[in-house]
Design an enzyme around this catalytic site. Structure first.
Site, PDB file in Angstrom:
ATOM      1  NE  ARG A 195      -3.381   2.369   2.822  1.00  0.00           N
ATOM      2  CZ  ARG A 195      -3.143   3.260   3.788  1.00  0.00           C
ATOM      3  NH1 ARG A 195      -2.205   3.052   4.691  1.00  0.00           N
ATOM      4  NH2 ARG A 195      -3.851   4.373   3.860  1.00  0.00           N
ATOM      5  CG  HIS A 214      -0.882   9.074   3.427  1.00  0.00           C
ATOM      6  ND1 HIS A 214      -1.062   7.739   3.707  1.00  0.00           N
ATOM      7  CD2 HIS A 214      -0.435   9.604   4.597  1.00  0.00           C
ATOM      8  CE1 HIS A 214      -0.741   7.469   4.964  1.00  0.00           C
ATOM      9  NE2 HIS A 214      -0.350   8.588   5.528  1.00  0.00           N
ATOM     10  CD  GLU A 252      -4.530   7.870   9.747  1.00  0.00           C
ATOM     11  OE1 GLU A 252      -3.960   8.917  10.100  1.00  0.00           O
ATOM     12  OE2 GLU A 252      -4.269   6.760  10.248  1.00  0.00           O
ATOM     13  CG  ASN A 268      -5.150   3.589   8.741  1.00  0.00           C
ATOM     14  OD1 ASN A 268      -5.323   2.615   8.002  1.00  0.00           O
ATOM     15  ND2 ASN A 268      -4.719   4.750   8.300  1.00  0.00           N
ATOM     16  CE1 TYR A 296      -0.115   2.676  13.555  1.00  0.00           C
ATOM     17  CE2 TYR A 296      -2.006   3.889  12.710  1.00  0.00           C
ATOM     18  CZ  TYR A 296      -0.781   3.275  12.506  1.00  0.00           C
ATOM     19  OH  TYR A 296      -0.236   3.240  11.255  1.00  0.00           O
ATOM     20  CD  GLU A 331      -1.652   3.973   8.063  1.00  0.00           C
ATOM     21  OE1 GLU A 331      -1.397   4.409   9.200  1.00  0.00           O
ATOM     22  OE2 GLU A 331      -1.721   4.689   7.050  1.00  0.00           O
TER      23      GLU A 331
HETATM   24  S1  NCW Z   1       0.050  10.155  13.042  1.00  0.00           S
HETATM   25  C1  NCW Z   1      -0.856   8.973  12.390  1.00  0.00           C
HETATM   26  N1  NCW Z   1      -0.265   8.024  11.635  1.00  0.00           N
HETATM   27  C2  NCW Z   1       1.102   7.678  11.562  1.00  0.00           C
HETATM   28  C3  NCW Z   1       1.625   8.109  10.202  1.00  0.00           C
HETATM   29  O1  NCW Z   1       2.927   7.660   9.979  1.00  0.00           O
HETATM   30  C4  NCW Z   1       0.793   7.631   9.049  1.00  0.00           C
HETATM   31  O2  NCW Z   1       1.075   8.366   7.908  1.00  0.00           O
HETATM   32  C5  NCW Z   1      -0.673   7.744   9.380  1.00  0.00           C
HETATM   33  O3  NCW Z   1      -1.438   7.133   8.398  1.00  0.00           O
HETATM   34  C6  NCW Z   1       1.007   6.231  11.688  1.00  0.00           C
HETATM   35  O4  NCW Z   1      -0.237   5.988  11.015  1.00  0.00           O
HETATM   36  C7  NCW Z   1      -0.929   7.189  10.772  1.00  0.00           C
HETATM   37  N2  NCW Z   1      -2.161   8.903  12.608  1.00  0.00           N
HETATM   38  C8  NCW Z   1      -2.859   9.562  13.600  1.00  0.00           C
HETATM   39  C9  NCW Z   1      -3.710   8.548  14.243  1.00  0.00           C
HETATM   40  C10 NCW Z   1      -3.917   8.880  15.660  1.00  0.00           C
HETATM   41  C11 NCW Z   1      -4.174   7.604  16.422  1.00  0.00           C
HETATM   42  C12 NCW Z   1      -4.052   7.845  17.870  1.00  0.00           C
HETATM   43  C13 NCW Z   1      -4.660   6.735  18.642  1.00  0.00           C
HETATM   44  C14 NCW Z   1      -5.032   7.182  20.008  1.00  0.00           C
HETATM   45  C15 NCW Z   1      -6.449   6.905  20.346  1.00  0.00           C
END
Ligand code: NCW
Length: 455
Positions: A88, A131, A177, A303, A305, A361
């Site tokens: 991806r 992105h 996102e 995605n 995390y 992700e």
């Molecule tokens: S900062 C963020 N990211 C990181 C970035 O490297 C990537 O480009 C993004 O697609 C890793 O994956 C995404 N995303 C912000 C998500 C916030 C999630 C916080 C979770 C806490 C509840």
């Protein structure tokens, strides 16, 4: 004795071990490509943001990043060595179109080479159109606050699917996102373009979603065999105490984090509760917009995390609760695999028309260093992935239709406002020498994929 594959593999009998389940790894253009001023690439909002003092840690930027633009073949070979089914990546809009919307052939040629290189190696392509790297000239006209940008995005999606479709791409995603583009970009200013008003975040979200819906018909017409969808970052919220007030806080968190994006896409409306959170911030919505936004998608990328734990801080006000005792990553995000299962099952219950899901992700950042013998033993990542694979597997056992899983990220890269310090890669990158070293998680992933393929 446990094999290398066992460090990471989903449990025995998991539906993720079925050969049809797609395993991959992901990246994004600004985070890895470098070559920021080559072959006619225009300035993006991230180039401008990075050049603004105080916005990015240590003033770092994506000028060189992983130098992927010049190391394409090496990186493709690395993907092949990993043995992933799919890769991806995202296209840099400022590379492929000039200021008046004409194609930039040199930029397009790079993505053709990438897609051809993947096809030669038997790796299927999951391509994200946006992105976060908006051309700066569009930001100069208001960026995502300007409704016109949604139409320019649809033109760009039309061009890309016309020029790069035709069997090369398995799945297209409009946005990655949109919550981050809207809220971090326009609402709180942590990301480019660094605008800081909640009502701007809300209006930007509307135009991002509108752009998604406007783009779909041409994407489908140009590349009818591909799947077309969108990728959202989602997180479940848990009440700190089992009280009505804290349960409401958790609900309100999920409304602002998940439903803000998913309800317009899947129900054709913003959740009413959103305006309890964003009081007085309702966007300008023109008649017909919500029908455009809720055009059917073939898949939803999620995605995942981490989770959030919430407590009420008064009416319609929520506080994050931070438990110092729990396991965290170097992003300071809690490691909470169960949240993935809970959230997937909640989405299935909430959205009658939930499309098939890809985990587009999942992964973590850690302070990985290369040992003398060229090994990187990223134990926390191995365990993180294994536990999240297991959580996804449980959700599938309980009926959630998950089709694939992409580890974020293929390699260490430019982690936006945090610069190069937060390492999400399966592959370690030495940013001085550009040497790539497969971390132990990557070797274990490769071993698992080899075993699964019966090789
Ligand atoms: S900062 C963020 N990211 C990181 C970035 O490297 C990537 O480009 C993004 O697609 C890793 O994956 C995404 N995303 C912000 C998500 C916030 C999630 C916080 C979770 C806490 C509840």
């Amino acid at each position: 004795m446990t094999s290398l594959a066992d460090l990471i593999a989903p449990p025995a009998g998991s539906p993720m071990r079925h050969p049809g389940f797609v395993f991959g790894a992901g990246t994004s253009s600004y985070q890895i490509e470098g070559a920021a001023r080559e072959d006619g690439r225009l300035e993006s909002i991230w180039d401008r943001f990075c050049a603004t003092p105080g916005k990015v840690l240590r003033g770092e930027n994506g000028d060189i990043a992983c130098d992927h633009y010049h190391r394409l073949d090496e990186d493709l070979d690395m993907l092949k060595r990993l043995g992933v089914d799919a890769y991806r990546f995202s296209i840099a809009w400022p590379r492929v179109m000039n200021e008046v919307g004409q194609p930039n052939e040199r930029g397009i040629a790079f993505y053709k080479r990438l897609l051809d290189g993947m096809a030669q190696r038997g790796i299927s392509a999951y391509v994200t159109l946006y992105h976060w790297d908006l051309p700066q000239h569009l930001e100069d006209k208001g960026g995502w606050l300007n409704r016109e940008t949604a139409y320019r995005f649809a033109d760009y999606a039309d061009l890309m699917t016309r020029r790069l479709g035709g069997g090369r791409v398995t799945a297209w995603a409009t946005h990655n996102e949109p919550w981050c583009s809207a809220y971090l970009g326009y609402g709180n200013g942590h990301h480019a373009p660094g605008r800081e008003q909640p009502r701007w975040g809300v209006q930007a979200m509307h135009h991002l979603l509108l752009g998604h819906g406007l783009a779909l018909p041409a994407m489908r017409a140009n590349d009818p065999k591909a799947q077309h969808g969108i990728v959202a970052n989602c997180a479940p919220g848990y009440a700190h105490a089992d009280t009505a007030a804290d349960r409401d806080a958790a609900l309100l968190f999920e409304t602002y984090q998940n439903r803000w994006v998913l309800d317009p896409l899947l129900k054709g409306e913003y959740p009413a509760d959103l305006w309890r959170y964003w009081k007085g911030c309702e966007p300008l919505v023109l008649s017909g917009d919500m029908d455009i936004i809720q055009r059917p998608i073939d898949y939803l990328g999620i995605n995942y995390y981490s989770r959030a734990v919430l407590r009420s801080a008064g009416p319609d006000t929520i506080d994050w609760v931070r438990d110092p005792a729990v396991e965290r990553t170097t992003m300071d995000w809690e490691v909470y695999p169960q949240g993935l299962q809970d959230m997937l099952e909640a989405f299935k219950a909430e959205y009658a028309n939930l499309p098939p899901i890809f985990i587009t992700e999942n992964g973590m950042s850690s302070a990985d260093t290369v040992d003398g013998d060229s090994s990187v033993d990223d134990q926390q990542r191995q365990s993180y992935l294994k536990r999240h694979f297991a959580a996804c597997s449980r959700a599938m056992d309980n009926g959630v239709d998950v089709r694939g899983y992409f580890v974020w990220s293929l390699m260490d890269n430019f982690e936006w406002a945090f610069g190069y310090e937060r390492r999400f890669g399966l592959v370690h990158v030495d940013f001085e020498t550009q040497k790539r070293t497969l971390k132990r998680s990557a070797l274990a992933y490769a071993d698992f994929l080899r075993e699964r393929a019966g090789r």
